[in-house]
Each structure stands twice: as structure tokens, then as C-alpha cells.
Design an enzyme around this catalytic site. Structure first.
Site, mmCIF file in Angstrom:
data_model
loop_
_atom_site.group_PDB
_atom_site.id
_atom_site.type_symbol
_atom_site.label_atom_id
_atom_site.label_comp_id
_atom_site.label_asym_id
_atom_site.label_seq_id
_atom_site.Cartn_x
_atom_site.Cartn_y
_atom_site.Cartn_z
ATOM 1 N N GLU A 85 7.310 -10.152 2.146
ATOM 2 C CA GLU A 85 7.488 -9.250 0.993
ATOM 3 C C GLU A 85 7.676 -7.795 1.454
ATOM 4 O O GLU A 85 6.860 -7.255 2.207
ATOM 5 C CB GLU A 85 6.276 -9.355 0.056
ATOM 6 N N LYS A 280 -3.730 -11.368 -6.328
ATOM 7 C CA LYS A 280 -2.527 -11.667 -5.528
ATOM 8 C C LYS A 280 -2.226 -10.492 -4.606
ATOM 9 O O LYS A 280 -1.857 -10.673 -3.436
ATOM 10 C CB LYS A 280 -1.349 -11.964 -6.459
ATOM 11 N N ASP A 296 -5.733 -20.779 8.692
ATOM 12 C CA ASP A 296 -5.213 -21.683 7.665
ATOM 13 C C ASP A 296 -5.205 -20.961 6.311
ATOM 14 O O ASP A 296 -6.228 -20.869 5.637
ATOM 15 C CB ASP A 296 -6.131 -22.914 7.645
ATOM 16 N N HIS A 393 8.571 -0.170 -4.090
ATOM 17 C CA HIS A 393 8.974 -1.551 -3.832
ATOM 18 C C HIS A 393 10.495 -1.644 -3.654
ATOM 19 O O HIS A 393 10.986 -2.251 -2.706
ATOM 20 C CB HIS A 393 8.513 -2.420 -5.006
HETATM 21 C C1 MEV Z 1 2.840 -7.439 -5.633
HETATM 22 O O1 MEV Z 1 3.055 -8.312 -4.548
HETATM 23 C C2 MEV Z 1 1.351 -7.200 -5.792
HETATM 24 C C3 MEV Z 1 0.966 -6.374 -7.031
HETATM 25 O O2 MEV Z 1 1.516 -6.963 -8.202
HETATM 26 C C4 MEV Z 1 -0.546 -6.383 -7.094
HETATM 27 C C5 MEV Z 1 -1.135 -5.774 -8.350
HETATM 28 O O3 MEV Z 1 -0.480 -5.800 -9.402
HETATM 29 O O4 MEV Z 1 -2.283 -5.306 -8.268
HETATM 30 C C6 MEV Z 1 1.498 -4.970 -6.917
#
Ligand code: MEV
Length: 440
Positions: A85, A280, A296, A393
Site C-alpha cells: 500500500e 486496519k 505468521d 495517499h
Molecule cells: C488505510 O489503509 C488506513 C486508514 O483507513 C486507517 C484509518 O482510517 O484509521 C487510513
């Protein structure tokens, strides 16, 4: 067209590729060329990778990036991160630098206990079963002595074995619930070997038990397996500073920033949809180090998300508060990691990663991983509550778009210059490239 094949695993690597190319593709030569391009020229190195799994046909690349300037418990680390990513490594590096000026990450180990279970059925008196398990408990230890001896020398081994009555959930269902200390190894093989030996002991001793009726002797072992849920193999990472010290080029009003930040975390604590995305973001950091160090990531993911649901409701893994003018953010996650065994001494890039991390013990690696997860989470919430994440991003994603469009060097320079002061979107990049190409 459906095609079955028998004896596929016996084919050579090139034969496997040819079968796939001819079966599924209209341009088999191109597919063969693509897959063999990814073979390593060093045949010994390639063979090493081929043998990690069955039916290897080629290598699947992921970038290995590094995030320098991580100050963790007063030691500076450069952290290896294997991830696809675009913005993750940049975010970790930025966050690391930010906190290196504010005291760095403070981490600690809360526990290192691993878990394994023998799941079995027993029909009879549960009191008699309890007495029986107590009476044979020493045998569980002595019958595994020959393979626990080395672990014991390293300070690990079987911690305890208890009987759990689960008959309220499934008729006749009981567990031998065992806890282990596996020191610097993740311990999966050690634990599973112990468990399978426990189940043999359980069955053979039940047959000899004079207190048991014929029915009671007839214990049925369903399975013996470690649990990837390790709520007592836990690490904590924390950052904190005076609220006023939070200020930087994007944080002009630190008080307002801190309050908004704490609110964002509160939302993730109470709102599962947000909590999943929030966590995430943490796992972006965690998984990339887990991968780079040959651990793992499926086990870690499963265990961490189970931990996030331990109250019965999925919630945030991180927390934040402002108290007496001090901003504090922290994270607690279960991590069963190894720095010996498995891929750690086999995969050359895993060896490299561990060496760059100063050959950590499993406990040190747990702390490094937790700090990376926290750094990633801080970077995400900081962006979300200030500039939004898309600017950063998309800036990082620009390269992917340029590669998709097969942009030339001149086009790349022009596009990069243009987007220094304009918002990057896929459509805007396509538009600009089109325009450039028409005018050339
Ligand atoms: C993107 O990979 C992760 C985010 O969505 C985490 C979040 O929203 O806290 C930016």
C-alpha cells in the site's frame, strides 16, 4: 472449460507453468515469459524459495520498505516493512520522526503466555473426569519430557494444563486447556507436538482407569491444536507529550487537535464500523513488520481481531486521553511472535530484517511491532482529523497511476511538477497525460 489434472505436483516447475499457460491463457508464450522473468537467476536462492511451499511456479514480489528514526525505549531503530500500500511506509516514517522529537515510543511486555487445547468428548461423570485428569497430570509432563527438555533449558515449557467443562456448549465436550512459554520461538510446532502427546496420554490412561465405566473409558479426541487467540501474550506501546508540544507544521492549534484526536479514538471505541477501519490502519504497520520478519500474519490478524472483540463488541485497539495537559495515546495487542525457527534463519530478507532490528528477542520484536502499529495509527488519525488522508495517499499513489499509463520520463516530470500544487486524482492524471501526448 473445466480441466482437472492429476499428478500436477509431480511436474517440473516449467511443466507446471506450461500447463497453466496453455490451459488458461490465449498467449501461453507471454505467460511463460512473465512467470519465468520472476525467477531468480541464482538457482540456489530460487530453489530455497521454491521449497517453502508446494507447487511453486514463480516468486510474488512485495516491496520491502524501511521506516527510520523509530525511538523505542530510548533505542533508535530502522524498521523493515513489507507492504504494497502506497502511503504506509511514508506514514510510519513521518510518525516515527514526529515522536522522536517528543520522547519516542514507550513499550512494555504484559505477558508472553501461549495456549493450546485438546478438544475431546467424554460421556460420564464430570467429577470422575476431573479426578482422573488430576491423577494423570504428571504424565502429561513426563511423557513430553524428551521434546520439552530443550525448551526448558531456554526457560520455557508447559506452564499448566487444566480441564475445562464445555458441556453446556456441546454435549460431552471437554478441553485440556494448556498454557506454554515458548521464549523466542513462535512455538506452533512445539505446542502442537505437546498437545498431540497429551491426547495420546489421555486416551491410553483412560483405557487403564479402573474408576471409569466402559463408556467413560471411551474418550474421543476431536482435535489437538494451538490457539491463535493469545490474550495473555500481550504488548503495550505508548506515546505521550504535553498538549502544547503536539504543534507542528500541520497542527497550529494543539489543544483543538488533541481534543479532536481523542474524540476520533472514542468513536472507534464505541462504533464497530469505524473500529474495523481504525484497527486496519494499525494492522498496516503490524502486518508489514510481521511479514518482513518472517512471522505468521494470518495468526496475528486472527488473534488481534479476536482481542478487539473481547468485550463482546468489536472495538478500537488503541486509546487516547488528555489529562493534566498531557496527551497520551496507547495500544495493547496480543502478538505471538518468533525470532528463531520458522523462516527466520532461512529467508535471506527475513535474516536481513532481523539483523537490521539488532537481532531482537521475541519480546523485543513484540515491542517493535506494537510501536509500528501505534505509529501508523497516529499518522492515520492525525491526517484524518486535519488534512484528510487523500492528499498524502494520492501523492504516493501517483507513481502507480503513472506506471499504469506507461508514462515516459518526460511525462513523469511534467505530471509531478503539475501535481505539486494540484490535487491528484486518477482522472486528472489521465487528462494531463492525454493533453501532453496530444501536444507532443
Ligand atoms: C488505510 O489503509 C488506513 C486508514 O483507513 C486507517 C484509518 O482510517 O484509521 C487510513
Amino acid at each position: 472449460m473445466n480441466k482437472f489434472i492429476s499428478g500436477f505436483s509431480k511436474l517440473s516447475k516449467l511443466e507446471k507453468i506450461k500447463w497453466i499457460a496453455n490451459t488458461y491463457f490465449s498467449t501461453p508464450e507471454e505467460v511463460e515469459a512473465l512467470l519465468t522473468t520472476y525467477w531468480n537467476a541464482d538457482e540456489k536462492l530460487q530453489l530455497l524459495h521454491d521449497e517453502f511451499v508446494e507447487n511453486t511456479i514463480t516468486n510474488f514480489y512485495l516491496p520491502l520498505g524501511v521506516a527510520p528514526n523509530f525511538l523505542i525505549n530510548d533505542t533508535v531503530y530502522t524498521i523493515p516493512m513489507a507492504i504494497e500500500e502506497s502511503s504506509v511506509v511514508a506514514a510510519a516514517a513521518k510518525s516515527a520522526k514526529y515522536w522522536s522529537d517528543r520522547g519516542g515510543f514507550k513499550t512494555s511486555i504484559i505477558g508472553t503466555e501461549k495456549i493450546g487445547q485438546v478438544h475431546f468428548l467424554f460421556s460420564g461423570s464430570s467429577q470422575k473426569l476431573q479426578q482422573f485428569i488430576q491423577s494423570i497430570k504428571p504424565l502429561f509432563y513426563s511423557n513430553t519430557d524428551h521434546f520439552t527438555i530443550n525448551m526448558q533449558k531456554r526457560g520455557g515449557g508447559i506452564l499448566d494444563i487444566i480441564l475445562k467443562d464445555k458441556t453446556d456448549l456441546v454435549p460431552n465436550y471437554y478441553q485440556l486447556h494448556a498454557t506454554f512459554e515458548t521464549k523466542d520461538s513462535m512455538g506452533a510446532n512445539f505446542i502442537n507436538t505437546c498437545l498431540e502427546e497429551f491426547s495420546k496420554t489421555l486416551l491410553s490412561q483412560a483405557e487403564l482407569c479402573t474408576d471409569f465405566s466402559e463408556d467413560e473409558k471411551n474418550i474421543q479426541v476431536i482435535m489437538s491444536i494451538l490457539s491463535n487467540y493469545v490474550p495473555n501474550c500481550l504488548v503495550r506501546a505508548e506515546v505521550s507529550c504535553k498538549v502544547e508540544d503536539l504543534a507542528d507544521s500541520t497542527i497550529k492549534n494543539p489543544q483543538e487537535f488533541a481534543e479532536k484526536f481523542v474524540r476520533a479514538i472514542q468513536i472507534a471505541e464505541v462504533e464497530p464500523y469505524r473500529a474495523v477501519t481504525h484497527n486496519k490502519g494499525i494492522m498496516n504497520g503490524v502486518d508489514s513488520v510481521i511479514l518482513a520478519t518472517g512471522n505468521d500474519f494470518r495468526a496475528i490478524e486472527a488473534g488481534v481481531h479476536a482481542y478487539a472483540s473481547r468485550s463482546g463488541k468489536y472495538s478500537s485497539l488503541s486509546h487516547a486521553k488528555v489529562e493534566n495537559g498531557i496527551f497520551t495515546m496507547w495500544l495493547e495487542i496480543p502478538l505471538a511472535l518468533g525470532t528463531v525457527g520458522g523462516l527466520t534463519s532461512l529467508h535471506p530478507l527475513v535474516k536481513f530484517s532481523l539483523e537490521m532490528l539488532k537481532k531482537p528477542s521475541a519480546q523485543q520484536l513484540m515491542q517493535i511491532v506494537a510501536a509500528t502499529g501505534l505509529a501508523q495509527n497516529f499518522a492515520a488519525i492525525k491526517s484524518l482529523t486535519t488534512t484528510g488522508i487523500q492528499a498524502g495517499h494520492m501523492k504516493m499513489h501517483l507513481n502507480n497511476i503513472l506506471n499504469q499509463l506507461e508514462a515516459s520520463d518526460d511525462e513523469r516530470t511534467e505530471v509531478r511538477n503539475h501535481f505539486k500544487s494540484n490535487t491528484v486524482t486518477h482522472a486528472a492524471v489521465v487528462e494531463l497525460i492525454k493533453k501532453t501526448r496530444n501536444t507532443i
